[in-house]
Motif scaffolding. Structure first.
Motif, short mmCIF file in Angstrom:
data_model
loop_
_atom_site.label_atom_id
_atom_site.label_comp_id
_atom_site.label_asym_id
_atom_site.label_seq_id
_atom_site.Cartn_x
_atom_site.Cartn_y
_atom_site.Cartn_z
N ARG A 39 0.85 -1.19 0.00
CA ARG A 39 0.00 0.00 0.00
C ARG A 39 0.89 1.24 0.00
NH1 ARG A 39 0.81 -1.58 5.12
NH2 ARG A 39 1.02 0.02 6.75
N PRO A 40 0.40 2.36 -0.50
CA PRO A 40 1.21 3.58 -0.54
C PRO A 40 1.40 4.18 0.85
CG PRO A 40 -0.84 3.86 -1.80
CD PRO A 40 -0.90 2.53 -1.12
N TRP A 41 2.42 5.02 0.98
CA TRP A 41 2.60 5.77 2.22
C TRP A 41 1.69 7.00 2.22
CZ3 TRP A 41 7.07 4.12 -0.49
CH2 TRP A 41 7.85 3.16 0.17
N LYS A 42 1.47 7.55 3.40
CA LYS A 42 0.91 8.88 3.49
C LYS A 42 2.02 9.84 3.07
CE LYS A 42 -2.73 7.09 5.38
NZ LYS A 42 -3.98 6.93 4.57
N PHE A 70 15.37 24.97 -9.71
CA PHE A 70 16.30 25.42 -10.75
C PHE A 70 15.93 26.84 -11.15
CE2 PHE A 70 17.90 25.35 -15.28
CZ PHE A 70 19.24 25.42 -14.92
N PRO A 71 16.72 27.84 -10.76
CA PRO A 71 16.34 29.23 -10.97
C PRO A 71 16.29 29.68 -12.42
CG PRO A 71 18.58 29.09 -10.12
CD PRO A 71 18.00 27.71 -10.03
N LEU A 72 16.97 28.96 -13.33
CA LEU A 72 17.03 29.39 -14.73
C LEU A 72 15.89 28.84 -15.57
CD1 LEU A 72 20.89 29.14 -15.23
CD2 LEU A 72 19.52 31.15 -14.68
N ALA A 73 14.98 28.11 -14.93
CA ALA A 73 13.78 27.65 -15.63
C ALA A 73 12.63 28.59 -15.27
CB ALA A 73 13.44 26.22 -15.20
N GLU A 74 12.28 29.46 -16.21
CA GLU A 74 11.19 30.41 -15.96
C GLU A 74 9.88 29.73 -16.30
OE1 GLU A 74 12.32 33.82 -18.22
OE2 GLU A 74 13.93 34.37 -16.83
N VAL A 75 9.41 28.91 -15.35
CA VAL A 75 8.22 28.10 -15.55
C VAL A 75 7.28 28.27 -14.37
CG1 VAL A 75 9.40 26.37 -16.98
CG2 VAL A 75 9.35 26.10 -14.49
N SER A 76 6.05 27.86 -14.56
CA SER A 76 5.04 28.05 -13.52
C SER A 76 5.31 27.24 -12.26
CB SER A 76 3.66 27.67 -14.08
OG SER A 76 3.69 26.34 -14.58
N CYS A 77 6.05 26.14 -12.38
CA CYS A 77 6.30 25.28 -11.22
C CYS A 77 7.69 25.49 -10.63
CB CYS A 77 6.10 23.82 -11.58
SG CYS A 77 7.06 23.25 -13.00
N ARG A 78 8.35 26.61 -10.93
CA ARG A 78 9.67 26.87 -10.35
C ARG A 78 9.51 27.16 -8.86
NH1 ARG A 78 13.22 31.78 -12.58
NH2 ARG A 78 11.47 32.94 -11.73
N GLN A 79 10.08 26.29 -8.02
CA GLN A 79 9.93 26.43 -6.59
C GLN A 79 10.81 25.42 -5.86
OE1 GLN A 79 5.82 25.44 -5.77
NE2 GLN A 79 5.97 23.44 -6.71
N GLN A 80 11.02 25.68 -4.56
CA GLN A 80 11.64 24.70 -3.69
C GLN A 80 10.52 23.88 -3.06
OE1 GLN A 80 15.15 25.69 -1.29
NE2 GLN A 80 14.62 27.84 -1.62
N THR A 81 10.80 22.61 -2.81
CA THR A 81 9.78 21.74 -2.22
C THR A 81 10.40 20.81 -1.20
OG1 THR A 81 10.05 20.26 -4.12
CG2 THR A 81 8.16 21.73 -4.16
N VAL A 82 9.59 20.43 -0.21
CA VAL A 82 9.95 19.44 0.79
C VAL A 82 8.97 18.28 0.63
CG1 VAL A 82 10.26 18.95 3.24
CG2 VAL A 82 10.74 21.25 2.35
N LEU A 83 9.49 17.06 0.48
CA LEU A 83 8.68 15.88 0.21
C LEU A 83 8.86 14.88 1.35
CD1 LEU A 83 9.87 15.43 -3.49
CD2 LEU A 83 8.02 16.90 -2.65
N VAL A 84 7.76 14.47 1.97
CA VAL A 84 7.82 13.59 3.13
C VAL A 84 6.88 12.40 2.94
CG1 VAL A 84 7.44 13.41 5.62
CG2 VAL A 84 8.42 15.51 4.67
N TYR A 85 7.38 11.20 3.29
CA TYR A 85 6.60 9.96 3.15
C TYR A 85 6.68 9.17 4.46
CZ TYR A 85 7.15 11.21 -1.74
OH TYR A 85 7.14 11.89 -2.94
N GLY A 86 5.53 8.68 4.93
CA GLY A 86 5.50 7.91 6.17
C GLY A 86 4.13 7.31 6.41
#
Length: 473
Positions: free
Chosen positions: A192-195, A242-258
């Motif tokens: 089964r997948p994680w939360k 990646f700062p040189l990609a001028e795209v709508s999803c340019r961002q930092q993210t934190v991904l957590v699984y448990g």
């Protein structure tokens, strides 16, 4: 377990020229498009996620080498948006090979996370959506991503897990692939997948400020690794964007699984806040080419010994630049630098002219300056050809170890009546491996100034032989 393995890697600088399919076929700093059994045979034990994944899956008795099903793997040097036809050709073949692999227990993919095409800002999200449309939502799917990934909510939801590199320079690419593979096995076994939780950070730092060998990224990454253990998580990752990609999803993210949804959400938001709190420290202070060379020569005079590095981050082909700006070369000559080398300036015409003239020949060139970039004009001078090569050699540093590199015809040129040299190539690769210098007969540690077209990756192989670094704008 029958597990399919494949990948498509591209880091897109949206200001650069369109990337055609040939860029993936030829490769460059990495091998070109590999299919089926070619993947393991060619990539072997290279520092690549797919290599680490294959090794980890093959070594696990629950899978074994016979049940690792190689699909296809392709990577191109960072450049502009991928042509739609190129993306479709790569995606179609990958999906066709997944379907042809027969009944599967899981799929591992080696992706970048900052690929954009002419029509899709979020190319990985589009690729994953196409895969899910054909294989369904139940098949376990785990991917590894580059630290500079711009992770979209769409791509996050389409995967059972995403595992991000933890080092920049990326010396842990193979280990990241292995971590992703082990996580995939765990996902299959648990049934089964994680939360999961994803938190977004409102800014993306300059590339040179993202280095995990320096603060604040170094301490933040160490904190992440502690949290993953202390919170009993299946996996935790931080993608710095990646700062040189001028795209709508340019961002930092934190991904957590448990196993606990509330805990995953709490940890992801807390770590995102910790990154945000360090925002003012994610900065760089680059100098102009002239000021940088002046400072480098001052340091050389004050501390004779190991070379000073001029980090030409604005013309770094590892971030999609053309690698043809001769600005630092011009400044070195104007200031009469000695034992200085610029690497690597990509100019196929200059390389061809050098080969035609032969070693010892004198050629007059308008070198580089063809790409449409600020302050990029050709450098007109006479050069002496000191070395010509076919541009084929093997990487030796922590990132490119054992990788066959093919930059096309190359040459080492000496600016006439100076002690300033430039390495020219036909194809681009950032100067992040000492093998580039040794290939043309230079031992980099013996130089006074090394002008490297790289942002951070050079540190993995050059820090031990250099005295200091100056970032150039």
């Amino acid at each position: 377990m029958r597990i399919a393995v494949g990948g498509i890697q591209h880091e897109t600088n949206t200001r650069a020229a369109i990337t055609p399919l040939d860029a993936f076929i030829l490769g460059g700093g990495w091998p070109g498009w590999q299919k089926g059994a070619q993947i393991a045979a060619t990539l072997g034990a290279m520092n690549l996620p797919v290599s680490g994944a294959i090794a980890a899956l093959s070594a696990d008795a629950r899978v074994g080498a016979a049940n690792v099903l190689p699909l296809m793997w392709a990577a191109a040097t960072p450049s502009g948006r991928v042509a739609d036809a190129a993306f479709d050709a790569l995606a179609d073949e990958l999906i066709e090979r997944i379907e042809a692999a027969g009944p599967l227990d899981g799929v591992y993919l080696d992706l970048h996370g900052a690929m954009a095409t002419v029509s899709h800002d979020d190319a990985e999200g589009e690729l994953l959506a196409r895969i899910r449309a054909r294989v369904g939502d139940a098949l376990p799917l785990v991917v590894s991503l580059d630290l500079h990934a711009n992770v979209s909510r769409r791509s996050f939801e389409l995967c059972d897990a995403m595992v991000v590199y933890r080092s920049y320079p990326h010396v842990d690419m193979d280990e990241s692939g292995a971590r992703a593979a082990r996580l995939l096995i765990e996902r299959i076994v648990r049934g089964r997948p994680w939360k999961k939780a994803m938190a977004e950070v409102a800014f993306v730092a300059p590339l040179t400020a993202q280095c995990t060998l320096a603060e604040p990224a170094q301490s933040l990454m160490a904190r992440l690794e502690r949290l993953e253990v202390e919170e009993g998580l299946a996996s935790m990752s931080w993608a710095s964007g990646f700062p040189l990609a001028e795209v709508s999803c340019r961002q930092q993210t934190v991904l957590v699984y448990g196993d606990d949804a509330k805990a995953a959400g709490r940890v992801s938001l807390a770590f995102a806040a910790a990154i945000e709190a360090e925002r003012d420290r994610f900065t760089e202070a680059p100098l102009s080419a002239g000021d940088a060379v002046n400072e480098a020569l001052r340091r050389v005079a004050a501390q004779a010994g190991l070379p000073v590095v001029l980090c030409d981050t604005e013309d770094n082909p590892g971030a999609g630049a053309a690698s043809d700006n001769p600005g630092i070369l011009r400044a070195l000559v104007e200031r009469a630098a000695s034992r200085a080398v610029v690497a690597v300036l990509c100019d196929a015409q200059a390389a061809s002219a050098a080969h035609a003239a032969g070693v010892g020949g004198r050629i007059e060139l308008a070198l580089g300056g063809r790409a449409d970039a600020p302050d990029n004009t050709p450098y007109e001078a006479a050069f002496i050809v000191e070395r010509t090569t076919d541009g084929r050699f093997t990487g030796t540093g922590p990132m490119w170890r054992d990788s066959p590199i093919d930059l096309g015809p190359m040459a080492l040129l000496l600016v006439e009546h100076t002690d300033v040299r430039v390495i020219v190539s036909t194809r681009t690769m950032q100067a992040a491996d000492q093998s580039i210098f040794r290939h043309v007969g230079i031992e980099p540690a013996t130089m006074s100034v090394l002008a490297l077209k790289s942002s951070v990756h050079f540190r993995a192989d050059f820090n031990a032989i250099t005295s200091s670094v100056i970032v150039v704008r």
